[in-house]
Design a protein around this motif. Structure first.
Motif, short mmCIF file in Angstrom:
data_model
loop_
_atom_site.label_atom_id
_atom_site.label_comp_id
_atom_site.label_asym_id
_atom_site.label_seq_id
_atom_site.Cartn_x
_atom_site.Cartn_y
_atom_site.Cartn_z
N VAL A 92 43.33 59.47 11.62
CA VAL A 92 43.85 59.87 12.92
C VAL A 92 43.36 58.84 13.92
O VAL A 92 42.20 58.41 13.86
CB VAL A 92 43.33 61.28 13.34
N TYR A 93 44.23 58.44 14.85
CA TYR A 93 43.87 57.47 15.87
C TYR A 93 43.98 58.12 17.24
O TYR A 93 44.97 58.80 17.53
CB TYR A 93 44.77 56.23 15.78
N ILE A 94 42.98 57.91 18.07
CA ILE A 94 42.93 58.47 19.42
C ILE A 94 42.90 57.29 20.40
O ILE A 94 42.13 56.36 20.22
CB ILE A 94 41.65 59.31 19.64
N PHE A 95 43.74 57.38 21.43
CA PHE A 95 43.75 56.34 22.45
C PHE A 95 43.63 56.96 23.83
O PHE A 95 44.34 57.90 24.17
CB PHE A 95 45.03 55.51 22.40
N GLY A 96 42.73 56.38 24.65
CA GLY A 96 42.66 56.70 26.07
C GLY A 96 42.40 58.14 26.39
O GLY A 96 41.70 58.86 25.70
N GLY A 97 43.00 58.56 27.51
CA GLY A 97 42.78 59.90 28.03
C GLY A 97 42.01 59.84 29.34
O GLY A 97 41.76 58.75 29.89
N LEU A 129 40.63 56.17 30.39
CA LEU A 129 40.02 55.42 29.30
C LEU A 129 41.10 54.61 28.56
O LEU A 129 42.27 54.97 28.59
CB LEU A 129 39.37 56.39 28.30
N ASN A 130 40.68 53.51 27.92
CA ASN A 130 41.63 52.73 27.14
C ASN A 130 41.04 52.30 25.80
O ASN A 130 41.39 51.27 25.24
CB ASN A 130 42.12 51.50 27.92
N ASP A 131 40.15 53.13 25.26
CA ASP A 131 39.54 52.83 23.97
C ASP A 131 40.36 53.42 22.84
O ASP A 131 41.11 54.37 23.02
CB ASP A 131 38.09 53.32 23.92
N ILE A 132 40.22 52.85 21.64
CA ILE A 132 40.92 53.33 20.45
C ILE A 132 39.88 53.74 19.41
O ILE A 132 38.99 52.96 19.08
CB ILE A 132 41.85 52.26 19.85
N TRP A 133 40.03 54.96 18.90
CA TRP A 133 39.11 55.51 17.91
C TRP A 133 39.87 55.88 16.65
O TRP A 133 41.03 56.26 16.71
CB TRP A 133 38.41 56.75 18.46
N GLU A 134 39.16 55.77 15.53
CA GLU A 134 39.73 56.12 14.23
C GLU A 134 38.87 57.21 13.61
O GLU A 134 37.65 57.14 13.60
CB GLU A 134 39.72 54.88 13.33
N LEU A 135 39.53 58.26 13.08
CA LEU A 135 38.84 59.33 12.36
C LEU A 135 39.37 59.35 10.94
O LEU A 135 40.58 59.48 10.72
CB LEU A 135 39.10 60.68 13.04
N ASP A 136 38.46 59.20 9.99
CA ASP A 136 38.83 59.24 8.57
C ASP A 136 39.05 60.70 8.17
O ASP A 136 38.14 61.53 8.31
CB ASP A 136 37.72 58.61 7.73
N LYS A 137 40.23 61.05 7.68
CA LYS A 137 40.55 62.44 7.32
C LYS A 137 39.80 62.93 6.07
O LYS A 137 39.71 64.12 5.84
CB LYS A 137 42.05 62.61 7.07
N ARG A 138 39.26 62.01 5.29
CA ARG A 138 38.52 62.42 4.09
C ARG A 138 37.06 62.70 4.40
O ARG A 138 36.50 63.67 3.93
CB ARG A 138 38.62 61.34 3.01
N THR A 139 36.45 61.84 5.21
CA THR A 139 35.01 61.96 5.48
C THR A 139 34.72 62.50 6.88
O THR A 139 33.59 62.86 7.18
CB THR A 139 34.35 60.58 5.37
N PHE A 140 35.73 62.53 7.74
CA PHE A 140 35.59 62.91 9.15
C PHE A 140 34.57 62.05 9.88
O PHE A 140 33.85 62.50 10.76
CB PHE A 140 35.29 64.42 9.30
N LEU A 141 34.55 60.78 9.49
CA LEU A 141 33.69 59.79 10.12
C LEU A 141 34.48 59.07 11.21
O LEU A 141 35.59 58.59 10.97
CB LEU A 141 33.21 58.77 9.08
N TRP A 142 33.92 59.05 12.43
CA TRP A 142 34.55 58.36 13.56
C TRP A 142 34.11 56.89 13.59
O TRP A 142 32.98 56.57 13.24
CB TRP A 142 34.08 58.98 14.88
N SER A 143 34.99 56.02 14.04
CA SER A 143 34.62 54.64 14.32
C SER A 143 35.47 54.13 15.47
O SER A 143 36.64 54.49 15.60
CB SER A 143 34.77 53.75 13.08
N CYS A 144 34.85 53.32 16.31
CA CYS A 144 35.55 52.75 17.47
C CYS A 144 36.19 51.44 17.06
O CYS A 144 35.53 50.54 16.53
CB CYS A 144 34.56 52.53 18.60
N LEU A 145 37.49 51.30 17.32
CA LEU A 145 38.20 50.07 16.97
C LEU A 145 38.22 49.09 18.12
O LEU A 145 38.39 47.90 17.93
CB LEU A 145 39.64 50.39 16.54
N ARG A 146 38.08 49.60 19.36
CA ARG A 146 38.05 48.75 20.54
C ARG A 146 37.48 49.53 21.71
O ARG A 146 37.81 50.61 21.99
CB ARG A 146 39.47 48.30 20.92
#
Length: 197
Positions: free
Chosen positions: A168-173, A180-197
């Protein structure tokens, strides 16, 4: 017409038809969904008119429908409820739960589905901005806070979402200090978040 200007039943019906049309456009190859969208009646106990709610499609061996909840009512109150619209029977029902204390009150949050479980992330609650991930399990009829993992995004509402089979990818808000203008990634298997930018 903005959400704040929806005041008549005709406008609410138009908005619901628009939402179902959007779903129809995305899932037009799903015969059951197409037939249900084309003949949506007003049966069961529908949710009250609202704006900024979440809506999530679920389709598995046991369910074919929409989980809808949260948002704000006409008085600006953030709603703490969830409804299930069964597309096979064209029927509204309150989504049952065994733990109302975890049921999220959310406005303009993100939702997605993983293996039949609905997830709600972020949004504005009666306590302020949120970055909680909460799940709804239809089999256990319960809500659960999913413990955060990794470097998690800050609290926000009105973020945009995209997803693949695995992420899942989240942008801004809107955050506590502005847009905000950051992009986040959530792994659906591990539910681990990571910031892409």
């Amino acid at each position: 017409m903005s959400f704040g200007e929806i005041t008549t039943l005709k406008q609410v019906k138009f908005l619901l038809l628009f939402i179902f049309y959007c779903i129809y456009s995305v899932y037009s190859d799903d015969k059951d969904l197409v037939e249900a969208v084309e003949s949506v009646p007003n049966t069961g106990s529908p949710s009250c008119p609202r704006e900024g709610s979440f809506i999530q499609y679920i389709n598995n061996a046991k369910r074919n429908g929409l989980l809808i909840g949260g948002g704000k009512d006409f008085d600006g109150n953030i709603m703490k409820d969830a409804y299930f619209f069964d597309l096979n029977r064209n029927l509204w029902n309150i989504a049952p739960t065994t733990n109302l204390d975890v049921l999220p009150d959310r406005y303009m949050c993100v939702s997605f589905c993983v293996e039949g479980i609905i997830y709600i992330w972020g949004g504005l609650s009666s306590r302020g901005l949120s970055n909680e991930l909460i799940s709804y399990d239809f089999e256990r009829i319960s809500w659960k806070v999913v413990p955060p993992s990794g470097n998690i995004p800050c609290e926000r509402y009105a973020a945009c979402k995209a997803e693949t089979k695995s992420h899942v990818y989240i942008f801004g808000g809107q955050g506590s200090h502005g847009l905000l203008n950051d992009i986040w990634e959530l792994d659906k298997r591990t539910f681990l978040w990571s910031c892409l930018r």
